[in-house]
Design a protein around this motif. Structure first.
Motif, PDB file in Angstrom:
ATOM      1  N   GLU A 288       3.781 -24.221 -90.578  1.00 15.60           N
ATOM      2  CA  GLU A 288       4.577 -24.785 -89.490  1.00 15.60           C
ATOM      3  C   GLU A 288       3.967 -24.364 -88.160  1.00 15.60           C
ATOM      4  OE1 GLU A 288       9.219 -25.725 -88.727  1.00 15.60           O
ATOM      5  OE2 GLU A 288       8.766 -23.752 -89.571  1.00 15.60           O
ATOM      6  N   ASP A 289       3.768 -25.328 -87.285  1.00 17.86           N
ATOM      7  CA  ASP A 289       3.130 -25.096 -85.990  1.00 17.86           C
ATOM      8  C   ASP A 289       1.724 -24.514 -86.142  1.00 17.86           C
ATOM      9  OD1 ASP A 289       5.431 -25.988 -84.670  1.00 17.86           O
ATOM     10  OD2 ASP A 289       6.326 -23.984 -84.682  1.00 17.86           O
TER      11      ASP A 289
ATOM     12  N   ARG B 264      14.782 -24.458 -84.621  1.00 19.76           N
ATOM     13  CA  ARG B 264      14.244 -23.157 -84.284  1.00 19.76           C
ATOM     14  C   ARG B 264      14.740 -22.613 -82.948  1.00 19.76           C
ATOM     15  NH1 ARG B 264       9.511 -25.722 -85.420  1.00 19.76           N
ATOM     16  NH2 ARG B 264       8.870 -25.482 -83.255  1.00 19.76           N
TER      17      ARG B 264
ATOM     18  N   PHE C  58       7.660 -23.034 -96.000  1.00 21.05           N
ATOM     19  CA  PHE C  58       7.414 -23.309 -94.579  1.00 21.05           C
ATOM     20  C   PHE C  58       6.190 -22.604 -93.993  1.00 21.05           C
ATOM     21  CE2 PHE C  58      11.773 -24.808 -94.956  1.00 21.05           C
ATOM     22  CZ  PHE C  58      11.697 -26.003 -94.255  1.00 21.05           C
TER      23      PHE C  58
ATOM     24  N   SER D 216      12.538 -30.041 -86.157  1.00 19.28           N
ATOM     25  CA  SER D 216      12.024 -28.677 -86.134  1.00 19.28           C
ATOM     26  C   SER D 216      12.413 -27.961 -84.849  1.00 19.28           C
ATOM     27  CB  SER D 216      10.512 -28.702 -86.297  1.00 19.28           C
ATOM     28  OG  SER D 216       9.991 -27.403 -86.284  1.00 19.28           O
TER      29      SER D 216
ATOM     30  N   CYS E 298       8.149 -31.781 -98.084  1.00 17.36           N
ATOM     31  CA  CYS E 298       7.927 -31.739 -96.634  1.00 17.36           C
ATOM     32  C   CYS E 298       8.601 -32.901 -95.913  1.00 17.36           C
ATOM     33  CB  CYS E 298       6.431 -31.748 -96.343  1.00 17.36           C
ATOM     34  SG  CYS E 298       5.577 -33.226 -96.929  1.00 17.36           S
TER      35      CYS E 298
ATOM     36  N   ASN F 285       8.883 -34.098 -84.150  1.00 19.85           N
ATOM     37  CA  ASN F 285       9.133 -32.663 -84.168  1.00 19.85           C
ATOM     38  C   ASN F 285      10.541 -32.289 -83.717  1.00 19.85           C
ATOM     39  OD1 ASN F 285       6.422 -31.251 -84.795  1.00 19.85           O
ATOM     40  ND2 ASN F 285       5.900 -32.888 -83.356  1.00 19.85           N
TER      41      ASN F 285
ATOM     42  N   GLN G 146       9.045 -27.217 -97.208  1.00 17.61           N
ATOM     43  CA  GLN G 146       7.692 -27.142 -96.663  1.00 17.61           C
ATOM     44  C   GLN G 146       7.586 -27.908 -95.346  1.00 17.61           C
ATOM     45  OE1 GLN G 146       5.567 -25.049 -97.852  1.00 17.61           O
ATOM     46  NE2 GLN G 146       6.867 -24.583 -99.622  1.00 17.61           N
ATOM     47  N   ALA G 147       6.629 -27.474 -94.521  1.00 17.23           N
ATOM     48  CA  ALA G 147       6.418 -28.100 -93.216  1.00 17.23           C
ATOM     49  C   ALA G 147       5.314 -29.138 -93.235  1.00 17.23           C
ATOM     50  CB  ALA G 147       6.086 -27.022 -92.175  1.00 17.23           C
TER      51      ALA G 147
ATOM     52  N   ASP H  96      14.577 -22.703 -94.610  1.00 21.11           N
ATOM     53  CA  ASP H  96      13.823 -22.447 -93.380  1.00 21.11           C
ATOM     54  C   ASP H  96      14.296 -21.193 -92.668  1.00 21.11           C
ATOM     55  OD1 ASP H  96      16.230 -24.048 -92.854  1.00 21.11           O
ATOM     56  OD2 ASP H  96      15.557 -24.046 -90.763  1.00 21.11           O
TER      57      ASP H  96
END
Length: 470
Positions: free
Chosen positions: A450-451, A53, A447, A49, A185, A46, A195-196, A413
């Motif tokens: 995500e999470d 972010r 995306f 990512s 992804c 991760n 994509q996540a 993203d």
């Protein structure tokens, strides 16, 4: 501002009680130490990512309490009986204020005689707590504190949400989640990855439209390699269309009530053409699993397409394929729509597309959001009109994706981080319902997931509830 409750289900919702509780003390982070700096593989997976972010913090956040935990042991300092009914696909001013900061408003309500409660905390997606046996009813609450708004949505099992709908429903009448450049992804160039999560995770979480780009490759040019424009979708070696299709077939075998619209487009290196591509798709993809494909040149009903992949082709076909199906062609013909279009109609009026994609500056993101919202409302109007006139509606196709490789702020993203919350809010609060129709058409995103965030797709799928009572 009084709370507005929007009922995005096919059931009558009745608020029976309101209570207020003090909010718990907010959780604080803990210093990173050798003792808590564990799970190295997960951290590595991760890391990309994480740095994309947010800035790296010196603390690790504690787990947030669940809605049940928040007030389970608290004592209400205010409670009132209530009797507020909200009809299906309508909204009501409850007359109840959210209250001061540091206060939690709890609502107890009934849906089809089954009892629930929900505590309004700052998280956007909340899970109402069943109070006793609620049968098969599953609900999600989408809360926007700044707008004092709560939407209650039927949380169908996303892996088989089509199972509740009748066979005669036209595909164009459905509200359907989709993904843009669906297989991308993997670790890749920043403008390539869109994509996540992988294809199977997307399908299990409601996606029924997959946008896929490929090019002929491999020995004798008989393999189909996944690409995004001129680039491979992964830095660790080629990924094949055959593997993606196997994920689709496996999913449909587990969930025979479902169908998947597979949008295929030729991209990549020069030296090939659409006609060659069309022959390869038929011979190397469709004919290898013929029973799993719907390739007629019409937009089918759900019953005709269950258990199948529906060919939505964005390429020209050769002469032999034009002669298929009595000379009507092969697959749903989406060969071309106007580039960068906010609204275009093709396939003899049976497909209506928003695909404004050239967001060259971050200031253009608001323009894109506006076009997406306009197309959502165009979908409702078109689907409702078709219902009144007893005809099949067009297939409304709405791309939320856009990018500009040359500016970091407009990589996929970064754009998704602004567009996805804006459209989630629009669907929860402002998306129009007309005559019981709330159809969104096909909503195609970057995306999502995500999470674990599938809120938008829960809202899109929830808009199909009106079809259950028609």
């Amino acid at each position: 501002m009084p709370l507005t409750l929007r009922n995005l289900t096919s059931m009558v919702i009745k608020i029976t009680k309101t209570s207020r509780f003090p909010a718990p003390a907010s959780a604080k982070g803990v210093p990173i130490t050798a003792g808590n700096f564990t799970n190295i593989p997960n951290l590595a997976n991760n890391f990309t990512s994480l740095i994309r972010r947010s800035t790296i913090s010196t603390v690790l956040p504690l787990k947030e309490p669940t809605a049940k935990e928040l007030a389970e042991n608290a004592t209400a300092f205010e409670a009132h009986d209530a009797s507020i009914e909200i009809q299906p696909y309508s909204a009501s001013d409850t007359g109840v204020d959210l209250g001061a900061e540091g206060v939690i408003l709890r609502l107890e309500f009934e849906a089809s005689g089954r009892r629930f409660r929900v505590d309004l905390v700052d998280r956007r997606e909340l899970t109402p707590l069943p109070l006793g046996d609620v049968g098969e009813i599953r609900l999600v609450a989408v809360f926007h504190r700044l707008r004092s708004h709560l939407a209650l949505v039927s949380s169908a099992a996303l892996n088989n949400w089509m199972s509740k709908l009748r066979d005669g429903v036209a595909l164009g009448a459905l509200s359907m989640p989709g993904t843009h450049n669906a297989p991308t992804c993997y670790t890749a160039l920043p403008s390539v990855r869109c994509q996540a999560v992988d294809i199977t995770a997307q399908l299990e979480n409601g996606v029924r439209f997959l946008d896929i780009r490929a090019q002929p490759d491999g020995p004798g040019g008989r393999e189909l390699t996944l690409v995004h424009a001129q680039f491979p979708i992964a830095l660790n070696g080629p990924k094949r269309l055959a593997a993606v299709m196997q994920e689709c077939y496996d999913f449909l075998a587990r969930n025979p009530s479902e169908c998947v619209v597979v949008s295929l487009k030729r991209e990549g290196r020069a030296g090939t053409n659409d006609e060659e591509f069309s022959r390869l798709i038929k011979a190397e993809v469709v004919e290898r699993q013929r029973e799993r494909w719907f390739v007629e040149p019409v937009i089918p009903t759900l019953g005709a397409a269950r258990g199948k992949c529906i060919l939505f082709r964005r390429y020209h076909i050769d002469e032999a394929l034009k002669a298929e199906h009595g000379g009507r062609g092969y697959g749903i013909n989406a060969e071309t729509w106007t580039y960068n279009t906010p609204n275009d109609t093709i396939f003899a009026g049976n497909i209506c597309v928003q695909d404004f994609s050239e967001v060259l500056e971050t200031t253009n993101i608001s323009t894109k959001i506006g076009y997406v919202k306009e197309h959502l409302e165009r979908s409702v109007a078109g689907i409702a009109a078709a219902g009144r006139e007893g005809r099949q509606p067009p297939l409304f196709v709405n791309f939320l994706s856009a990018a500009n490789f040359w500016r970091m702020g407009t990589w996929p993203d970064r754009i998704a981080a602004k567009i996805n919350p804006a459209i989630t809010e629009h669907l929860a609060i402002d998306h129009r319902v007309e005559g019981g129709n709330a159809g969104t058409g096909i909503v195609i995103t970057d995306f999502m997931g995500e999470d674990g965030n599938w809120t938008m797709f829960r809202l899109v799928v929830g808009m199909n509830g009106g079809l259950l009572v028609q």
